[in-house]
Design a protein around this motif. Structure first.
Motif, PDB file in Angstrom:
ATOM      1  N   ALA A  57     -14.960 -20.846  30.126  1.00  0.00           N
ATOM      2  CA  ALA A  57     -15.225 -22.290  30.144  1.00  0.00           C
ATOM      3  C   ALA A  57     -14.292 -23.021  29.181  1.00  0.00           C
ATOM      4  CB  ALA A  57     -16.687 -22.567  29.780  1.00  0.00           C
ATOM      5  N   ARG A  58     -14.049 -22.437  28.015  1.00  0.00           N
ATOM      6  CA  ARG A  58     -13.142 -23.051  27.033  1.00  0.00           C
ATOM      7  C   ARG A  58     -11.724 -23.145  27.598  1.00  0.00           C
ATOM      8  NH1 ARG A  58     -13.120 -19.645  22.195  1.00  0.00           N
ATOM      9  NH2 ARG A  58     -15.318 -20.160  22.338  1.00  0.00           N
ATOM     10  N   ALA A  59     -11.280 -22.092  28.261  1.00  0.00           N
ATOM     11  CA  ALA A  59      -9.949 -22.098  28.872  1.00  0.00           C
ATOM     12  C   ALA A  59      -9.861 -23.171  29.948  1.00  0.00           C
ATOM     13  CB  ALA A  59      -9.631 -20.727  29.462  1.00  0.00           C
ATOM     14  N   GLN A  60     -10.904 -23.306  30.743  1.00  0.00           N
ATOM     15  CA  GLN A  60     -10.900 -24.324  31.798  1.00  0.00           C
ATOM     16  C   GLN A  60     -10.904 -25.730  31.220  1.00  0.00           C
ATOM     17  OE1 GLN A  60     -14.201 -23.085  34.259  1.00  0.00           O
ATOM     18  NE2 GLN A  60     -12.903 -21.679  35.413  1.00  0.00           N
ATOM     19  N   ARG A  61     -11.637 -25.939  30.122  1.00  0.00           N
ATOM     20  CA  ARG A  61     -11.623 -27.256  29.471  1.00  0.00           C
ATOM     21  C   ARG A  61     -10.235 -27.606  28.939  1.00  0.00           C
ATOM     22  NH1 ARG A  61     -16.473 -25.454  27.270  1.00  0.00           N
ATOM     23  NH2 ARG A  61     -15.461 -25.011  25.278  1.00  0.00           N
ATOM     24  N   GLN A  62      -9.476 -26.579  28.577  1.00  0.00           N
ATOM     25  CA  GLN A  62      -8.130 -26.799  28.066  1.00  0.00           C
ATOM     26  C   GLN A  62      -7.101 -26.898  29.186  1.00  0.00           C
ATOM     27  OE1 GLN A  62      -7.313 -23.776  25.159  1.00  0.00           O
ATOM     28  NE2 GLN A  62      -8.922 -24.494  23.791  1.00  0.00           N
ATOM     29  N   GLY A  63      -7.584 -26.898  30.415  1.00  0.00           N
ATOM     30  CA  GLY A  63      -6.681 -27.061  31.559  1.00  0.00           C
ATOM     31  C   GLY A  63      -6.055 -25.768  32.046  1.00  0.00           C
ATOM     32  N   MET A  64      -6.609 -24.636  31.635  1.00  0.00           N
ATOM     33  CA  MET A  64      -6.081 -23.333  32.037  1.00  0.00           C
ATOM     34  C   MET A  64      -7.126 -22.612  32.880  1.00  0.00           C
ATOM     35  SD  MET A  64      -3.621 -21.098  31.916  1.00  0.00           S
ATOM     36  CE  MET A  64      -2.571 -21.876  30.722  1.00  0.00           C
ATOM     37  N   PRO A  65      -7.132 -22.842  34.198  1.00  0.00           N
ATOM     38  CA  PRO A  65      -8.112 -22.137  35.026  1.00  0.00           C
ATOM     39  C   PRO A  65      -7.870 -20.631  34.963  1.00  0.00           C
ATOM     40  CG  PRO A  65      -6.533 -23.312  36.393  1.00  0.00           C
ATOM     41  CD  PRO A  65      -6.235 -23.675  34.972  1.00  0.00           C
ATOM     42  N   TYR A  94      -5.522 -17.077  28.271  1.00  0.00           N
ATOM     43  CA  TYR A  94      -4.850 -18.386  28.176  1.00  0.00           C
ATOM     44  C   TYR A  94      -3.363 -18.369  28.527  1.00  0.00           C
ATOM     45  CZ  TYR A  94      -8.979 -19.662  25.489  1.00  0.00           C
ATOM     46  OH  TYR A  94     -10.263 -19.891  25.081  1.00  0.00           O
ATOM     47  N   GLY A  95      -2.750 -17.206  28.520  1.00  0.00           N
ATOM     48  CA  GLY A  95      -1.309 -17.128  28.752  1.00  0.00           C
ATOM     49  C   GLY A  95      -0.515 -17.597  27.545  1.00  0.00           C
ATOM     50  N   GLN A  96      -1.115 -17.502  26.357  1.00  0.00           N
ATOM     51  CA  GLN A  96      -0.460 -17.954  25.130  1.00  0.00           C
ATOM     52  C   GLN A  96      -0.169 -16.763  24.231  1.00  0.00           C
ATOM     53  OE1 GLN A  96      -3.291 -20.679  23.494  1.00  0.00           O
ATOM     54  NE2 GLN A  96      -2.807 -22.286  24.952  1.00  0.00           N
ATOM     55  N   LYS A  97       0.976 -16.816  23.565  1.00  0.00           N
ATOM     56  CA  LYS A  97       1.356 -15.749  22.636  1.00  0.00           C
ATOM     57  C   LYS A  97       1.065 -16.209  21.212  1.00  0.00           C
ATOM     58  CE  LYS A  97       4.838 -13.438  25.379  1.00  0.00           C
ATOM     59  NZ  LYS A  97       6.218 -12.942  25.417  1.00  0.00           N
ATOM     60  N   ASN A  98      -0.192 -16.090  20.813  1.00  0.00           N
ATOM     61  CA  ASN A  98      -0.590 -16.445  19.452  1.00  0.00           C
ATOM     62  C   ASN A  98      -0.378 -15.240  18.545  1.00  0.00           C
ATOM     63  OD1 ASN A  98      -1.445 -19.131  19.956  1.00  0.00           O
ATOM     64  ND2 ASN A  98      -3.259 -18.300  20.947  1.00  0.00           N
TER      65      ASN A  98
END
Length: 127
Positions: A57-65, A94-98
């Protein structure tokens, strides 16, 4: 690898230790994929109170389905490099490299990698 501690994302380690660290992180990607699938299923079934469903849900709120296919692609493509280790969960969901931060081994716990973005913590040494 940059030796300036301000610009180094992980601690300086010997090559054998770095290899074991990377192997431990790579074993986490399939687990994060399974976690994402559970989250997708929980979220779509209305069980929004699980941690995995909250992450979706957090990912979807951030625009990352989050889709199962995309999470699987990312899990298979997870490939950290020594000195630039990134979070398996953030990558798969998320597809992010943190970048990860490492805590050295202590008497009561093994070396761990921490993600500041999602809060994940991974054991990276068998000690």
């Amino acid at each position: 690898m940059i030796s300036d501690p301000i610009h180094t994302r992980s601690t300086l380690v010997d090559p054998a230790h770095a290899e074991r660290r990377l192997a431990a992180l790579m074993r986490q990607a399939p687990l994060e994929f399974a976690r994402a699938v559970y989250g997708i299923n929980d979220h779509s079934s209305g069980r929004t109170d699980t941690m995995a469903a909250r992450e979706v849900a957090r990912a979807q709120r951030q625009g990352m389905p989050v889709t199962e296919e995309r999470a699987e692609q990312r899990a298979r493509a997870y490939l950290p490099t020594a000195g630039q280790e990134h979070c398996p969960r953030c990558w798969v969901v998320y597809g992010q490299k943190n970048p990860l931060r490492f805590r050295d081994t202590a008497a009561e716990r093994p070396e761990t990698a921490l993600c500041h973005a999602c809060g994940a913590e991974y054991a990276t040494s068998p000690d």
